[in-house]
Design a protein around this motif. Sequence first.
Motif, mmCIF file in Angstrom:
data_model
loop_
_atom_site.group_PDB
_atom_site.id
_atom_site.type_symbol
_atom_site.label_atom_id
_atom_site.label_comp_id
_atom_site.label_asym_id
_atom_site.label_seq_id
_atom_site.Cartn_x
_atom_site.Cartn_y
_atom_site.Cartn_z
ATOM 1 N N TYR A 142 0.832 -1.207 0.000
ATOM 2 C CA TYR A 142 0.000 0.000 0.000
ATOM 3 C C TYR A 142 0.868 1.260 0.000
ATOM 4 O O TYR A 142 0.563 2.239 -0.689
ATOM 5 C CB TYR A 142 -0.921 0.010 1.223
ATOM 6 C CG TYR A 142 -2.122 -0.907 1.130
ATOM 7 C CD1 TYR A 142 -2.865 -1.020 -0.040
ATOM 8 C CD2 TYR A 142 -2.533 -1.643 2.243
ATOM 9 C CE1 TYR A 142 -3.978 -1.854 -0.111
ATOM 10 C CE2 TYR A 142 -3.659 -2.475 2.178
ATOM 11 C CZ TYR A 142 -4.366 -2.580 1.001
ATOM 12 O OH TYR A 142 -5.466 -3.395 0.940
ATOM 13 N N GLU A 143 1.942 1.240 0.769
ATOM 14 C CA GLU A 143 2.848 2.390 0.820
ATOM 15 C C GLU A 143 3.462 2.653 -0.543
ATOM 16 O O GLU A 143 3.577 3.808 -0.986
ATOM 17 C CB GLU A 143 3.952 2.142 1.851
ATOM 18 C CG GLU A 143 3.521 2.406 3.281
ATOM 19 C CD GLU A 143 4.656 2.164 4.264
ATOM 20 O OE1 GLU A 143 5.737 1.723 3.836
ATOM 21 O OE2 GLU A 143 4.445 2.404 5.462
ATOM 22 N N GLN A 144 3.884 1.587 -1.218
ATOM 23 C CA GLN A 144 4.489 1.731 -2.544
ATOM 24 C C GLN A 144 3.514 2.340 -3.539
ATOM 25 O O GLN A 144 3.917 3.000 -4.501
ATOM 26 C CB GLN A 144 4.976 0.361 -3.043
ATOM 27 C CG GLN A 144 6.165 -0.185 -2.269
ATOM 28 C CD GLN A 144 6.433 -1.653 -2.561
ATOM 29 O OE1 GLN A 144 5.616 -2.345 -3.187
ATOM 30 N NE2 GLN A 144 7.576 -2.151 -2.117
ATOM 31 N N MET A 145 2.231 2.123 -3.301
ATOM 32 C CA MET A 145 1.204 2.657 -4.197
ATOM 33 C C MET A 145 0.643 3.995 -3.701
ATOM 34 O O MET A 145 -0.297 4.533 -4.284
ATOM 35 C CB MET A 145 0.060 1.643 -4.325
ATOM 36 C CG MET A 145 0.490 0.293 -4.874
ATOM 37 S SD MET A 145 -0.875 -0.906 -4.876
ATOM 38 C CE MET A 145 -1.908 -0.220 -6.175
ATOM 39 N N THR A 148 -2.266 5.760 1.331
ATOM 40 C CA THR A 148 -1.989 5.997 2.749
ATOM 41 C C THR A 148 -3.184 5.654 3.639
ATOM 42 O O THR A 148 -3.003 5.239 4.787
ATOM 43 C CB THR A 148 -1.583 7.464 2.979
ATOM 44 O OG1 THR A 148 -2.556 8.322 2.368
ATOM 45 C CG2 THR A 148 -0.226 7.743 2.369
ATOM 46 N N ALA A 149 -4.400 5.824 3.140
ATOM 47 C CA ALA A 149 -5.573 5.481 3.950
ATOM 48 C C ALA A 149 -5.616 3.975 4.202
ATOM 49 O O ALA A 149 -5.908 3.528 5.321
ATOM 50 C CB ALA A 149 -6.844 5.936 3.249
ATOM 51 N N LYS A 150 -5.321 3.190 3.174
ATOM 52 C CA LYS A 150 -5.298 1.735 3.340
ATOM 53 C C LYS A 150 -4.149 1.335 4.265
ATOM 54 O O LYS A 150 -4.286 0.420 5.080
ATOM 55 C CB LYS A 150 -5.146 1.037 1.984
ATOM 56 C CG LYS A 150 -6.310 1.244 1.034
ATOM 57 C CD LYS A 150 -7.608 0.652 1.584
ATOM 58 C CE LYS A 150 -7.578 -0.851 1.674
ATOM 59 N NZ LYS A 150 -8.849 -1.396 2.203
ATOM 60 N N GLU A 183 1.665 10.494 10.325
ATOM 61 C CA GLU A 183 1.476 11.943 10.344
ATOM 62 C C GLU A 183 2.659 12.723 9.769
ATOM 63 O O GLU A 183 2.516 13.908 9.479
ATOM 64 C CB GLU A 183 1.158 12.406 11.770
ATOM 65 C CG GLU A 183 -0.270 12.025 12.175
ATOM 66 C CD GLU A 183 -0.632 12.460 13.578
ATOM 67 O OE1 GLU A 183 0.292 12.703 14.387
ATOM 68 O OE2 GLU A 183 -1.844 12.548 13.877
ATOM 69 N N VAL A 184 3.810 12.069 9.597
ATOM 70 C CA VAL A 184 4.934 12.748 8.924
ATOM 71 C C VAL A 184 4.767 12.711 7.412
ATOM 72 O O VAL A 184 5.492 13.393 6.689
ATOM 73 C CB VAL A 184 6.297 12.123 9.317
ATOM 74 C CG1 VAL A 184 6.537 12.220 10.808
ATOM 75 C CG2 VAL A 184 6.398 10.673 8.849
ATOM 76 N N ASN A 185 3.807 11.913 6.939
ATOM 77 C CA ASN A 185 3.543 11.817 5.501
ATOM 78 C C ASN A 185 2.527 12.893 5.122
ATOM 79 O O ASN A 185 1.384 12.859 5.576
ATOM 80 C CB ASN A 185 2.992 10.421 5.171
ATOM 81 C CG ASN A 185 2.809 10.209 3.679
ATOM 82 O OD1 ASN A 185 2.727 11.146 2.899
ATOM 83 N ND2 ASN A 185 2.726 8.944 3.279
#
Length: 408
Positions: A142-145, A148-150, A183-185
């Motif tokens: 999910y991060e790679q895509m 962020t919600a997922k 939250e840093v994203n």
Amino acid sequence: MSTIGERIRKLRKQQKVTLEALAGTGLTKGMLSLIENNKANPSIESLNYIADRLHVDVTELLEEISGNELREVLEKAELLFNTKYDELTTEYEQLIDLVKPYVPKLTQGYEAARLLEMYSRCLSFTKQMGSETLLNRAATIYEQMNLTAKRGDIGTFLAGIKFNNHEYQEALNILLAERAELEVNPLWIDPLSRLDYDYLESVLYFAVGKYEDAIRVMENAIEYSNKNKTFYRIDNLYRLAAAHAMMTEDEKKKDYYLQKLHSYSEFAEDKDAKVFIYFAEIHYLSSYKKMYQEANHLYNTVFTKDMVNKLFTPFFLLEKGKILYGLNQFTAAIEKLKVVVIPEILHHPIDLSIFYEKDAYIALCYLALNQKEKALDYAKIALDNINEMPDTPYKKFIEETYEKVKRD
């Protein structure tokens, strides 16, 4: 998982193409049949030719799991995973059996991440090992895509695993760490994810007895929800607020939040919210005000067959047993209380504490019937159960009951 030949045959049949039509002028019908039945290996040239005739990329034929196959598995898995709680039988086990053969190959793409996520959750729901490692794999995809919600959903579930094992402080630590990382994203601005984290953070603060922190987060979440007209989780937050108001015997706040919940239930046509309101009013009358006649009248007025389900029925049975005790119907109360079973999805210490009172009320009934030995046995069961729970009126009631039974 299928072979190249099986994938070719499946795609051909899906497109309603005959062997002869697919073979065309580039292959013989007999050779194509051998390929489909895994009795001959196609050359790269043949694969490119077949892919072109089927209007798919050649990778669809080469991949051990084709995109189409994965999407079909995902569709079946979603149906199983989203079965309503009251209708659940073996759906989680079915999903595990469905997805398990694919797990080693689920390395990229949304379908892979979602299947890993659901598979891991079902492992956890059925108390099997390995869920956390696979959830982290799904989170990475999910991060790679940049989903962020997922990714955030997985963070709350990782905390939930510890919560379901009654490791409440560890669950809170995981949630706070996951939240800090998200939250840093700058992309993590989804209000629904924020409310998920707010709600669970408040729940976990209540679970570890940090009530001031719980109230702060809960009230901030309600304010944020109302300000942004985002009513996701608002019903849960109102329930939480009403439950806390009852524990502090702040009747004004209890009424305020139950009225808010009532307005929400009318707007959203939420049956569960209405049932909670009825339960809360009965519970407040029996547990806090000791107004058993009034509680009994309300119970007999509102409780209907439509409210019978796996989650709420035990709560109402418990209240009825307490009411019967309060009406001095001790034998009937014991019979009612003894059939109360804690719903398997309840893990919060305050919910559990409410149910642990059951044995304390049975003890009081036996005491009233002059059966001191049985009364002491049940009072001890209640005391042992409540021992590790945070301080609540329910814990205080159980401790006082034990002392009363010992003394009388």
